[in-house]
Design a protein around this motif. Structure first.
Motif, PDB file in Angstrom:
ATOM      1  N   UNK A  59      -1.520  -5.393 -12.424  1.00 16.78           N
ATOM      2  CA  UNK A  59      -2.372  -4.218 -12.535  1.00 16.78           C
ATOM      3  C   UNK A  59      -2.622  -3.593 -11.163  1.00 16.78           C
ATOM      4  N   UNK A  60      -1.744  -2.673 -10.710  1.00 18.20           N
ATOM      5  CA  UNK A  60      -1.995  -1.977  -9.438  1.00 18.20           C
ATOM      6  C   UNK A  60      -3.260  -1.133  -9.540  1.00 18.20           C
ATOM      7  N   UNK A  61      -3.940  -0.945  -8.417  1.00 18.55           N
ATOM      8  CA  UNK A  61      -5.184  -0.189  -8.398  1.00 18.55           C
ATOM      9  C   UNK A  61      -5.002   1.111  -7.626  1.00 18.55           C
ATOM     10  N   UNK A  62      -5.638   2.185  -8.095  1.00 16.09           N
ATOM     11  CA  UNK A  62      -5.618   3.484  -7.437  1.00 16.09           C
ATOM     12  C   UNK A  62      -7.027   3.842  -6.983  1.00 16.09           C
ATOM     13  N   UNK A  63      -7.141   4.375  -5.773  1.00 18.93           N
ATOM     14  CA  UNK A  63      -8.414   4.798  -5.208  1.00 18.93           C
ATOM     15  C   UNK A  63      -8.256   6.227  -4.696  1.00 18.93           C
ATOM     16  N   UNK A  64      -9.314   7.048  -4.883  1.00 19.37           N
ATOM     17  CA  UNK A  64      -9.249   8.465  -4.525  1.00 19.37           C
ATOM     18  C   UNK A  64     -10.407   8.847  -3.615  1.00 19.37           C
ATOM     19  N   UNK A  65     -10.116   9.712  -2.658  1.00 24.26           N
ATOM     20  CA  UNK A  65     -11.120  10.306  -1.788  1.00 24.26           C
ATOM     21  C   UNK A  65     -10.846  11.807  -1.710  1.00 24.26           C
ATOM     22  N   UNK A  66     -11.891  12.624  -1.844  1.00 28.06           N
ATOM     23  CA  UNK A  66     -11.795  14.073  -1.669  1.00 28.06           C
ATOM     24  C   UNK A  66     -12.658  14.448  -0.470  1.00 28.06           C
ATOM     25  N   UNK A  67     -12.100  15.226   0.452  1.00 33.39           N
ATOM     26  CA  UNK A  67     -12.840  15.572   1.668  1.00 33.39           C
ATOM     27  C   UNK A  67     -12.235  16.819   2.308  1.00 33.39           C
ATOM     28  N   UNK A  68     -12.950  17.374   3.284  1.00 33.34           N
ATOM     29  CA  UNK A  68     -12.479  18.518   4.065  1.00 33.34           C
ATOM     30  C   UNK A  68     -12.460  18.123   5.537  1.00 33.34           C
ATOM     31  N   UNK A  98      -9.041  18.189   0.557  1.00 31.97           N
ATOM     32  CA  UNK A  98      -7.885  17.288   0.566  1.00 31.97           C
ATOM     33  C   UNK A  98      -8.196  16.094  -0.321  1.00 31.97           C
ATOM     34  N   UNK A  99      -7.208  15.664  -1.095  1.00 31.89           N
ATOM     35  CA  UNK A  99      -7.340  14.454  -1.901  1.00 31.89           C
ATOM     36  C   UNK A  99      -6.398  13.391  -1.344  1.00 31.89           C
ATOM     37  N   UNK A 100      -6.947  12.247  -1.033  1.00 32.23           N
ATOM     38  CA  UNK A 100      -6.149  11.088  -0.608  1.00 32.23           C
ATOM     39  C   UNK A 100      -6.126  10.103  -1.761  1.00 32.23           C
ATOM     40  N   UNK A 101      -4.937   9.638  -2.104  1.00 35.54           N
ATOM     41  CA  UNK A 101      -4.777   8.642  -3.178  1.00 35.54           C
ATOM     42  C   UNK A 101      -4.114   7.404  -2.577  1.00 35.54           C
ATOM     43  N   UNK A 102      -4.787   6.285  -2.695  1.00 40.33           N
ATOM     44  CA  UNK A 102      -4.256   5.016  -2.205  1.00 40.33           C
ATOM     45  C   UNK A 102      -3.943   4.123  -3.396  1.00 40.33           C
ATOM     46  N   UNK A 103      -2.677   3.709  -3.503  1.00 39.37           N
ATOM     47  CA  UNK A 103      -2.264   2.761  -4.534  1.00 39.37           C
ATOM     48  C   UNK A 103      -2.067   1.404  -3.862  1.00 39.37           C
ATOM     49  N   UNK A 104      -2.716   0.394  -4.405  1.00 42.58           N
ATOM     50  CA  UNK A 104      -2.641  -0.959  -3.853  1.00 42.58           C
ATOM     51  C   UNK A 104      -2.129  -1.893  -4.944  1.00 42.58           C
ATOM     52  N   UNK A 105      -1.149  -2.726  -4.583  1.00 40.55           N
ATOM     53  CA  UNK A 105      -0.639  -3.724  -5.521  1.00 40.55           C
ATOM     54  C   UNK A 105      -0.282  -4.990  -4.764  1.00 40.55           C
ATOM     55  N   UNK A 106      -0.009  -6.041  -5.510  1.00 42.25           N
ATOM     56  CA  UNK A 106       0.332  -7.333  -4.912  1.00 42.25           C
ATOM     57  C   UNK A 106       1.493  -7.964  -5.668  1.00 42.25           C
ATOM     58  N   UNK A 107       2.216  -8.825  -4.960  1.00 44.77           N
ATOM     59  CA  UNK A 107       3.266  -9.616  -5.589  1.00 44.77           C
ATOM     60  C   UNK A 107       2.819 -11.065  -5.808  1.00 44.77           C
ATOM     61  N   UNK A 145     -12.674  -4.106  -5.661  1.00 43.38           N
ATOM     62  CA  UNK A 145     -11.967  -4.262  -6.934  1.00 43.38           C
ATOM     63  C   UNK A 145     -11.249  -5.606  -6.969  1.00 43.38           C
ATOM     64  N   UNK A 146     -10.874  -5.998  -8.173  1.00 43.61           N
ATOM     65  CA  UNK A 146     -10.050  -7.184  -8.370  1.00 43.61           C
ATOM     66  C   UNK A 146      -8.602  -6.719  -8.467  1.00 43.61           C
ATOM     67  N   UNK A 161       0.831  -1.199   0.000  1.00 43.10           N
ATOM     68  CA  UNK A 161       0.000   0.000   0.000  1.00 43.10           C
ATOM     69  C   UNK A 161       0.870   1.254   0.000  1.00 43.10           C
ATOM     70  N   UNK A 162       0.408   2.279  -0.714  1.00 44.38           N
ATOM     71  CA  UNK A 162       1.053   3.582  -0.703  1.00 44.38           C
ATOM     72  C   UNK A 162      -0.053   4.635  -0.615  1.00 44.38           C
ATOM     73  N   UNK A 163      -0.106   5.354   0.510  1.00 48.07           N
ATOM     74  CA  UNK A 163      -1.119   6.384   0.718  1.00 48.07           C
ATOM     75  C   UNK A 163      -0.477   7.749   0.523  1.00 48.07           C
ATOM     76  N   UNK A 164      -0.962   8.482  -0.473  1.00 43.74           N
ATOM     77  CA  UNK A 164      -0.485   9.838  -0.723  1.00 43.74           C
ATOM     78  C   UNK A 164      -1.516  10.807  -0.161  1.00 43.74           C
ATOM     79  N   UNK A 165      -1.044  11.593   0.808  1.00 40.66           N
ATOM     80  CA  UNK A 165      -1.918  12.507   1.529  1.00 40.66           C
ATOM     81  C   UNK A 165      -1.052  13.653   2.044  1.00 40.66           C
ATOM     82  N   UNK A 166      -1.489  14.905   1.907  1.00 40.41           N
ATOM     83  CA  UNK A 166      -0.662  15.976   2.456  1.00 40.41           C
ATOM     84  C   UNK A 166      -0.569  15.858   3.975  1.00 40.41           C
ATOM     85  N   UNK A 167       0.528  16.350   4.529  1.00 38.10           N
ATOM     86  CA  UNK A 167       0.681  16.307   5.986  1.00 38.10           C
ATOM     87  C   UNK A 167      -0.054  17.455   6.658  1.00 38.10           C
TER      88      UNK A 167
END
Length: 148
Positions: free
Chosen positions: A96-105, A54-63, A90-91, A40-46
């Protein structure tokens, strides 16, 4: 008598060779890295302002070579409205890594976690072919979002 000595000498050498090969094979097997079921890699401002979105982007992948059905969502230490509460299914496959986005305040500093659950649900992966890891089926990553 000489032929018996050669026979015993050759068998000792052969035994030593087999032993060395066996030890070499065992260490090679131990050095094989284990495949990570979820990365998992969560991109979020500090830091943000209470008026900013704020936009949070989560990238999920598997080996793993097999696909998995995943459900991902965010949880927080304080209630947050809007798309923060969206849950995605999601599958997930290794190619094929997957990206998920959330926008919130947010109005104040909040501690949040991105959660990925590996679930059994039909109709998500092709031909309903998916696996569930034995060791764990929930993965999390924590972050703090500071409001100034």
């Amino acid at each position: 008598m000489r032929s018996l000595q050669l026979l015993f000498g050759a068998s000792h050498a052969a035994l030593l060779l087999v032993l060395c090969l066996q030890l070499g094979t065992n260490t090679a097997q131990e050095d094989t890295p284990t495949r990570q079921p979820i990365i998992m890699n969560l991109q979020l401002p500090q830091v943000t302002r209470s008026t900013d979105e704020v936009t949070a982007k989560l990238t999920v992948q598997t080996e793993l070579r097999e696909c998995m059905v995943i459900k991902t969502y965010l949880v927080s230490s304080k209630p947050i409205d809007g798309s923060f509460n969206y849950r995605y299914s999601a599958c997930l496959c290794d190619d094929y890594p997957r990206n998920f986005y959330w926008d919130f305040q947010v109005n104040s500093t909040v501690r949040m976690a991105a959660v990925v659950d590996v679930i059994t649900q039909s109709g998500i992966c092709p031909n309903d072919e998916a696996v569930v890891p034995i060791k764990a089926n929930r993965f999390t990553i924590l972050r703090t979002l500071f409001v100034v």
